[in-house]
Structures are given as structure tokens and as C-alpha cells.
Design a protein around this motif. Structure first.
Motif, PDB file in Angstrom:
ATOM      1  N   LEU A   1       3.296  16.342   2.648  1.00  0.00           N
ATOM      2  CA  LEU A   1       2.976  15.977   4.024  1.00  0.00           C
ATOM      3  C   LEU A   1       2.625  14.497   4.149  1.00  0.00           C
ATOM      4  O   LEU A   1       2.860  13.871   5.185  1.00  0.00           O
ATOM      5  N   LEU A   2       2.057  13.919   3.072  1.00  0.00           N
ATOM      6  CA  LEU A   2       1.592  12.539   3.115  1.00  0.00           C
ATOM      7  C   LEU A   2       2.734  11.527   2.991  1.00  0.00           C
ATOM      8  O   LEU A   2       2.718  10.475   3.643  1.00  0.00           O
ATOM      9  N   ILE A   3       3.742  11.848   2.186  1.00  0.00           N
ATOM     10  CA  ILE A   3       4.800  10.869   1.887  1.00  0.00           C
ATOM     11  C   ILE A   3       5.548  10.406   3.145  1.00  0.00           C
ATOM     12  O   ILE A   3       5.773   9.205   3.326  1.00  0.00           O
ATOM     13  N   PRO A   4       5.964  11.303   4.059  1.00  0.00           N
ATOM     14  CA  PRO A   4       6.614  10.800   5.285  1.00  0.00           C
ATOM     15  C   PRO A   4       5.713   9.861   6.080  1.00  0.00           C
ATOM     16  O   PRO A   4       6.192   8.889   6.677  1.00  0.00           O
ATOM     17  N   MET A   5       4.402  10.140   6.075  1.00  0.00           N
ATOM     18  CA  MET A   5       3.484   9.268   6.807  1.00  0.00           C
ATOM     19  C   MET A   5       3.405   7.895   6.147  1.00  0.00           C
ATOM     20  O   MET A   5       3.329   6.867   6.827  1.00  0.00           O
ATOM     21  N   LEU A   6       3.455   7.857   4.819  1.00  0.00           N
ATOM     22  CA  LEU A   6       3.455   6.571   4.113  1.00  0.00           C
ATOM     23  C   LEU A   6       4.680   5.746   4.484  1.00  0.00           C
ATOM     24  O   LEU A   6       4.616   4.515   4.549  1.00  0.00           O
ATOM     25  N   ALA A   7       5.802   6.455   4.718  1.00  0.00           N
ATOM     26  CA  ALA A   7       7.040   5.754   5.083  1.00  0.00           C
ATOM     27  C   ALA A   7       7.135   5.486   6.576  1.00  0.00           C
ATOM     28  O   ALA A   7       8.153   4.984   7.055  1.00  0.00           O
ATOM     29  N   GLY A   8       6.069   5.831   7.311  1.00  0.00           N
ATOM     30  CA  GLY A   8       6.067   5.583   8.747  1.00  0.00           C
ATOM     31  C   GLY A   8       6.903   6.562   9.543  1.00  0.00           C
ATOM     32  O   GLY A   8       7.264   6.284  10.682  1.00  0.00           O
ATOM     33  N   GLN A   9       7.207   7.737   8.958  1.00  0.00           N
ATOM     34  CA  GLN A   9       8.044   8.707   9.658  1.00  0.00           C
ATOM     35  C   GLN A   9       7.374  10.069   9.778  1.00  0.00           C
ATOM     36  O   GLN A   9       8.020  11.065  10.011  1.00  0.00           O
TER      37      GLN A   9
ATOM     38  N   ALA B   1       0.807  -1.223   0.000  1.00  0.00           N
ATOM     39  CA  ALA B   1       0.000   0.000   0.000  1.00  0.00           C
ATOM     40  C   ALA B   1       0.844   1.280   0.000  1.00  0.00           C
ATOM     41  O   ALA B   1       0.546   2.213  -0.768  1.00  0.00           O
ATOM     42  N   PRO B   2       1.905   1.413   0.830  1.00  0.00           N
ATOM     43  CA  PRO B   2       2.690   2.665   0.806  1.00  0.00           C
ATOM     44  C   PRO B   2       3.292   2.954  -0.568  1.00  0.00           C
ATOM     45  O   PRO B   2       3.194   4.077  -1.071  1.00  0.00           O
ATOM     46  N   ASP B   3       3.895   1.936  -1.192  1.00  0.00           N
ATOM     47  CA  ASP B   3       4.490   2.141  -2.514  1.00  0.00           C
ATOM     48  C   ASP B   3       3.420   2.415  -3.569  1.00  0.00           C
ATOM     49  O   ASP B   3       3.641   3.200  -4.506  1.00  0.00           O
ATOM     50  N   ALA B   4       2.257   1.785  -3.430  1.00  0.00           N
ATOM     51  CA  ALA B   4       1.179   1.977  -4.410  1.00  0.00           C
ATOM     52  C   ALA B   4       0.652   3.410  -4.366  1.00  0.00           C
ATOM     53  O   ALA B   4       0.477   4.064  -5.407  1.00  0.00           O
ATOM     54  N   VAL B   5       0.387   3.910  -3.152  1.00  0.00           N
ATOM     55  CA  VAL B   5      -0.111   5.287  -3.022  1.00  0.00           C
ATOM     56  C   VAL B   5       0.966   6.287  -3.441  1.00  0.00           C
ATOM     57  O   VAL B   5       0.686   7.304  -4.102  1.00  0.00           O
ATOM     58  N   PHE B   6       2.216   6.009  -3.052  1.00  0.00           N
ATOM     59  CA  PHE B   6       3.336   6.863  -3.447  1.00  0.00           C
ATOM     60  C   PHE B   6       3.428   6.970  -4.971  1.00  0.00           C
ATOM     61  O   PHE B   6       3.562   8.075  -5.530  1.00  0.00           O
TER      62      PHE B   6
ATOM     63  N   THR C   1      12.081   8.410  -2.048  1.00  0.00           N
ATOM     64  CA  THR C   1      13.173   7.438  -2.145  1.00  0.00           C
ATOM     65  C   THR C   1      14.081   7.514  -0.926  1.00  0.00           C
ATOM     66  O   THR C   1      14.539   6.484  -0.403  1.00  0.00           O
ATOM     67  N   ALA C   2      14.339   8.725  -0.461  1.00  0.00           N
ATOM     68  CA  ALA C   2      15.182   8.891   0.727  1.00  0.00           C
ATOM     69  C   ALA C   2      14.538   8.273   1.963  1.00  0.00           C
ATOM     70  O   ALA C   2      15.234   7.866   2.906  1.00  0.00           O
ATOM     71  N   LEU C   3      13.197   8.183   1.960  1.00  0.00           N
ATOM     72  CA  LEU C   3      12.480   7.609   3.104  1.00  0.00           C
ATOM     73  C   LEU C   3      12.208   6.116   2.934  1.00  0.00           C
ATOM     74  O   LEU C   3      11.538   5.510   3.774  1.00  0.00           O
ATOM     75  N   GLY C   4      12.693   5.511   1.824  1.00  0.00           N
ATOM     76  CA  GLY C   4      12.545   4.071   1.636  1.00  0.00           C
ATOM     77  C   GLY C   4      11.391   3.646   0.763  1.00  0.00           C
ATOM     78  O   GLY C   4      11.149   2.440   0.607  1.00  0.00           O
TER      79      GLY C   4
END
Length: 688
Positions: free
Chosen positions: A188-196, A136-141, A369-372
Motif C-alpha cells: 500500500l505504501l509503495i504507490p504513495m511513495l511514487a506519488g500514485q 526520500a522515495p527511493d530511500a524508503v523503497f 520499478t513499474a511506478l518509477g
């Protein structure tokens, strides 16, 4: 170009700091900077010869000059710094164009059309990847990355085709604006997708910060920036104005960055700040050369990221990803525009125009990418596939646009008729279509009008006479006082630099009845004539010369009517512009109401200062322009016998005549009141 040198330290970055203190050759960064500029210029020239938009040339040049090919440009820190400035300036100019008032006019296209396009693209992209087994994180990203389109490329293509103000152009513009605004939420959403990102609470805090900054900017747009811009503009100094505008752009961007929001959003908000003042057009003209320079660096940096070896080795995957992105975006955007209520004729070009991936996707991709996170769940390989597919899609956008045109021509006649009835109409695809509602570029009507470039004493007389003769005119001026006078009378005026070719093209100056260039500065006059002639070869240009050399120089530059006798300039302008039914007697009668004034022989004999201030001088106005700018009134008017300045008397609140005399060391004034001929010297007094 010399006034842009203050930005070179930004380009140098850490490369300059790391340079040895003593060396015999040029600094290391200078060679890379020279290569960057040289490659950009060559790419722009080749694009012109091949009839491509320069952005495509920059992308291709970046690929060829990058480390994956010839390896000419290798300093990634330099390119990164320049490209980041390029993104800021690109968003700044977009913010200037997207004033709050303009945003409100196309609010439906922005929030309904743009919301549907972005939301459905993310849902469709993420849904397809989830079905394929991607997390899900990669898909939404990935959905966020492909939802964005290139504002720079789309708007450039629309502008070159004259379709910016047509239905397809307006819908595309609305979608692109929403995408630019959606970048804020995506950041704002991308760090949350990466759990950070601190979870939902972290997002709420970040949104609160962003909301506070936006609220502050909106307040500043109304209360703080306009007075600052007024003070700066009154200096009539291009250098001071440019430095102030750039400082405002970088300062606002830095403020948003400190609050955890993107530099790009800050630059966009800074553009909105300037757009809410009356100096948006002038700011655009001053900042545009910088924006072009650094935007070239940005698109070159995009091309530099493409590894030709990777592309060749993974050609099938890259082409497959590009085709899937195009298919998904064309379908989703077409459906979104139709749901907006637009016709097939409008939806088709919008869908193909916005089918590429945008420049801000690279910013998001770097962060993710920097957040994984990875593109389509491909891991380390995903970044290379995304970059390669995006560069290809950007480069082939003109071809996609041409494909949309070809498909549009194949639509059967009944479909066209239905589309015209249900949407924006067939005329929307005609190049050069008028803006909806009859609007004009920058709000200034030009077509069929006399346009004054500059608003000095002679232009004032001619403009008033044209008004009385029922002939429409518009004014472009850099003088805030003259603009205030015109605004007070309800006359159309634009504060801008009329020596900017881009501005004259946007205004479609070629459609004017005549361009009157009556600037007192000889250099400005020559530059304005040269630029106007290059933009509009057949335009009727009227100007003035103060010497025989100047007369011949203006002739060579392409001015058709050159008035050289200073006292006859206003009358000459009227002779050339007024219709046959307006006789010379009418002109003479009007000029008699605003005659040139002089001192009598007796007055000249009474004071040594008067001998050098005998006139004649033409009063610059029949009002106190400084009082008009302040919204004040006056008791009596006085005219300066040195320069023609008109100011209010000492019985008036502001005493502008005396203030001018002391500030400029112009000792002689004369009454500007009807029937009064007395004069006064601030050092030797007399009345007559």
C-alpha cells in the motif's frame, strides 16, 4: 501426480492461447514446461548430493538455464505465471501452519521482535541513503526491500537442523511472520511513495478495504469454512478434498486482489481459514506436492532474472551492495533480538539467518520499478544490482548460518552462562530441542506412545484396551466420525493422511513405541507401511493382511508384525502392545465386552438375506458415531450384520441405523444392546 494436471492450463497461460490451431509438433509451451520440470528435478538432485537445500539449487539452476547463460528457458510469461502460483501456494501453506492460536502463542516475538527488526531496518537503510544524497522515495523503497527475509529459506534451514522449536527458531519465526504481514502495508505504501497512491486518504481507503477483507476472513474461519470442510472430508475422497482446498486458496486470493490487496496476502488468509478447521494437517499434506512444484518455479524465476553478463560487468557494485545489506541486517536484527530480551546465543543465529533479502522483495521491486522507483537511487541499473545481490545472498545463506555457528562456539564461557540465564538458555541451540511448553507437531503427542494409523473396528478395541491398561496412544485418521468420537473422550487425534512422509517426519514418528496400521484398504495399508519404513527404519510396525499375497507383500515392505487371522487382529494387537502385567485373561475379558456378533442358525434359516449376513462382524464402535459427530444422543444401538456399522434405532432422533441400511442396501441389523440377540431384516421381519 495425475490429480495435479488440472493446473496445467495455469502454466500454459498466454502461450497456449497464442499457439497455432494446427501443428505437427508439440505445443510451444510444453517444451518450456518440460525444461522447467527437468531443470528443477536436476537442481534438487544436485542439491541433495552437495548437501544444499533445494532452494539454493533452484536459484543456481535458474541462473544457468536462463537467457543470461545457456538460454534453455526463455518463455518469461510461462515462468511468471508459474512463479506467481508458487508465491500463492507458499503463503497458503504458511497460513495453514500459522493458525490464529499459534500466532497468539508467539505474539511477543511477532509484534515486538518483528516490529523492531522491520522498523529499525527501514529507518537505518533509508537514513543511510538519505545521508548519501538519495531521494526520500527511493530511500524508503530500498529500506522496505532489504527489511524482508526469505521465509522459505530460513524455515527450511531451521527444519533440517531440528531447531524450528528452539529459541532461535521461534524468534526467527516471529520476525518472519511480521515481515509477511508487513508486506501488506508495503504494497500500500509503495504507490504513495511514487506519488500514485492517492496520498494519505488513498492509503486509508486501501487499509479499510484490507481490514474489511481480513474481518470477513476471520468470520468465515469460524462460521463458513469448517462446515464446508466437514462435508468435503466425509467423502473420504482425496481428489475432492484437494480441489476444494485449491479452490479456497485461489478464490480467497482473487477476492483480495479485486479489493486491491496482494494475491499473496489472500493466499495467506486462505491458509488461516483452513487452519481454523480440524483439517489443517490433511490440507497441508494434499497441497504440499503442489507447493513444492510451483515454489521451484518461483525460485527458478528468481535465478532467471540474474544476468551473468551484468554481474561480471558490475561485480564490485554488486558485492558491495550485498556486503552492506548483510552488515546492516545482521547489526539491526541482533540489536532487535537483544531488545526483545533474548540472549546473545539466540540473537546471533537469528541475525545471520535473516540477513538475506526475501522472495517477496522481488514482488515489491517489480511493483516499485513499474511506478518509477529505483533501488538505492541507482536508476535503471538499480534493478540489476538488487537482483544480483539478492540471488547471491540467498545462495550464501547456509554459509552465513555456518558462520554464526562458528562465532557462537568462540563465545567465552562467561558470556554463554550469562546468555543462558538471561534468555532462552543454552539448550535452545541443540538440534531437535523440544517445543516450548512441551508442545508437539500438529498438537499430537507421539513420543513413547502407540500410534494408530486409521481407526477402524480393530483399532477401536485395541485403543480402549490400551487405555484401560494405562498405556498412552494417539490416533491419525482421515475419518471425521472416528475423530469426533476420540475428541469426545479426550483422546489425542489428528485428522490427516498418514501415508505422507512429510507428516510422519514432522510428528517424529520414529520416537513412537509402535505404529499400528489397521486400514481396511489394502492399498492404503501397503503405502502407509512403505512410507513409515522409509521415514523410520527402526520403528515397530504392526499391521494386518487379508491374503497370503498381501502377507508376503507387507513383509517385503518392512512390517515386523503382520496379523492375518481377521478375528484375531484386535487380540493380536493387544498381545504385542500390552505390558507383561496385563494378562491374556484381561485382554479376553475386555474383548468379551465388545465381541464379534453373528446370527444364530435359526435366524439364518428364517430369511434368505440372512444366509449372506451370518457374520461374524465386529461392531465398529460402542456409540453411534454419526450422533457423536452431530453432538446428539440416542435411545438404542443397532449393528449392521454386513459391515459392522453401529447406528441409532428408529426410536432415536436421527434413525442412523435405518438410514445406513437403505443407503448401503444392507438389509440385516442386530441389536447392539447388552443381553439382546434379536435381529431384524428390513424386507423380512423376525425376532428371537
Amino acid at each position: 501426480m495425475s490429480r495435479f494436471l488440472f493446473l496445467l492450463p495455469l502454466l500454459a497461460g498466454s502461450a497456449l492461447a497464442a499457439a497455432p490451431e494446427v501443428h505437427t509438433g508439440p505445443p510451444a509451451f510444453l517444451l518450456q514446461l518440460t525444461l522447467l520440470l527437468g531443470v528443477s528435478a536436476l537442481a534438487a538432485y544436485l542439491s541433495f548430493r552437495l548437501r544444499l537445500i533445494p532452494i539454493i539449487g533452484f536459484l543456481v539452476a535458474g541462473v544457468v538455464a536462463g537467457p543470461g547463460a545457456l538460454g534453455l528457458i526463455r518463455d518469461q510469461e510461462l515462468i511468471s505465471a508459474a512463479s506467481e502460483v508458487g508465491v500463492m501456494l507458499l503463503l497458503f501453506t504458511i497460513g495453514i501452519e500459522f493458525s490464529l492460536e499459534r500466532l497468539s502463542r508467539i505474539a511477543r516475538q511477532i509484534f515486538v521482535g518483528g516490529g523492531l527488526q522491520v522498523g529499525l531496518t527501514i529507518l537505518a537503510g533509508a537514513g543511510a541513503l538519505l545521508l548519501a544524497g538519495v531521494g526520500a522515495p527511493d530511500a524508503v523503497f530500498t529500506g522496505c526491500l532489504i527489511a524482508l527475509s526469505s521465509t522459505a529459506i530460513v524455515m527450511r534451514l531451521l527444519g533440517e537442523r531440528g531447531e524450528t522449536n528452539g529459541p532461535a527458531g521461534q524468534v526467527s519465526l516471529g520476525i518472519l511472520i511480521f515481515q509477511d504481514l508487513a508486506v501488506v502495508l508495503m504494497v500500500l505504501l509503495i504507490p504513495m511513495l511514487a506519488g500514485q497512491g492517492g496520498g494519505a486518504l488513498g492509503v486509508l481507503v486501501a487499509l479499510a478495504k484490507a481490514g474489511g477483507i481480513i474481518a470477513f476472513v476471520l468470520i468465515a474461519a469460524r462460521r463458513i469454512v469448517p462446515p464446508i470442510m466437514e462435508v468435503v472430508a466425509r467423502t473420504c475422497s482425496s481428489e475432492i478434498f484437494l480441489l476444494t482446498v485449491v479452490a479456497l486458496c485461489f478464490g480467497t486470493a482473487s477476492l483480495t486482489a479485486m479489493a486491491g490487496v496482494s494475491l499473496a496476502l489472500g493466499a495467506f488468509l486462505a491458509g488461516l481459514l483452513v487452519s481454523e478447521s480440524r483439517y489443517g494437517a490433511q490440507a497441508m499434506g494434499e497441497i504440499l506436492p503442489l507447493q513444492i512444484l510451483f515454489s521451484a518455479a518461483f525460485f527458478l524465476s528468481v535465478g532467471l532474472q540474474l544476468d551473468l553478463g551484468f554481474l561480471v560487468g558490475h561485480l564490485g557494485v554488486v558485492l558491495g551492495a550485498a556486503l552492506l545489506i548483510v552488515a546492516l541486517k545482521v547489526l539491526v536484527t541482533f540489536v532487535s533480538v537483544r531488545l526483545l530480551g533474548e540472549s546473545t546465543r539466540t540473537a546471533l543465529p537469528v541475525a545471520f539467518l535473516t540477513a538475506q533479502v526475501g522472495e517477496f522483495s522481488f514482488v515489491l521491486a517489480t511493483t516499485g520499478t513499474a511506478l518509477g522507483l529505483s533501488f538505492a537511487g541507482m536508476g535503471a541499473q538499480g534493478g540489476g544490482v538488487f537482483i544480483a545481490a539478492t540471488v547471491l545472498l540467498m545462495a550464501f545463506t547456509p554459509a552465513l548460518n555456518a558462520l554464526a555457528d562458528a562465532l557462537g562456539r568462540r563465545l567465552p564461557a562467561p558470556v554463554l552462562a550469562s546468555a543462558a540465564g538471561g534468555g532462552a538458555g543454552v539448550s535452545g541451540s541443540v538440534p531437535g530441542a523440544a517445543p516450548a511448553g512441551g508442545g508437539e507437531a500438529h498438537g499430537l503427542p507421539v513420543s513413547g506412545r502407540v500410534v494408530f494409523a486409521g481407526y477402524g473396528a480393530h483399532a477401536r478395541l485395541a485403543a480402549r484396551a490400551l487405555s484401560r491398561a494405562g498405556l498412552p496412544y494417539s490416533v491419525i485418521t482421515r475419518n471425521p466420525d472416528g475423530a469426533s468420537e476420540l475428541e469426545g473422550r479426550g483422546a489425542p487425534v489428528l485428522i490427516a493422511d498418514y501415508t505422507r512422509a512429510g507428516l510422519l517426519r514432522e510428528l517424529n514418528i520414529a520416537s513412537a513405541r509402535a505404529l499400528v496400521i489397521a486400514d481396511d484398504d489394502t492399498e492404503m495399508t501397503e503405502r502407509a507401511v512403505s512410507v513409515a519404513r522409509s521415514v523410520a527404519p527402526d520403528l515397530n510396525i504392526i499391521t494386518q493382511a487379508t491374503s497370503s499375497e498381501g502377507f508376503h507383500g507387507l513383509q517385503q515392505l518392512g512390517a515386523q508384525h503382520i496379523l492375518s487371522a481377521r478375528r484375531e487382529i484386535a487380540a493380536g494387537i493387544l498381545d504385542l502392545l500390552t505390558p507383561p502385567e496385563v494378562t491374556r485373561a484381561d485382554i479376553t475379558r475386555h474383548l468379551a465386552e465388545h465381541p464379534a456378533v453373528t446370527l444364530s442358525a435359526t435366524q439364518r434359516a428364517q430369511c434368505d438375506h440372512a444366509a449372506h449376513n451370518a457374520g461374524p462382524v465386529t461392531p465398529e464402535a460402542d456409540v453411534c458415531l454419526e450422533c457423536v459427530a452431530l453432538g446428539d444422543t440416542w435411545v438404542h444401538l443397532r449393528v449392521c450384520m454386513t459391515c459392522g456399522h453401529v447406528g441409532c434405532c428408529d426410536s432415536s432422533k436421527n434413525k442412523h441405523a435405518t438410514a445406513h441400511a437403505r443407503r448401503q442396501d444392507h438389509p440385516i441389523i442386530r441389536s447392539a444392546e447388552p443381553g439382546e440377540t434379536w435381529a431384524y431384516c428390513y424386507e423380512h421381519h423376525w425376532t428371537k
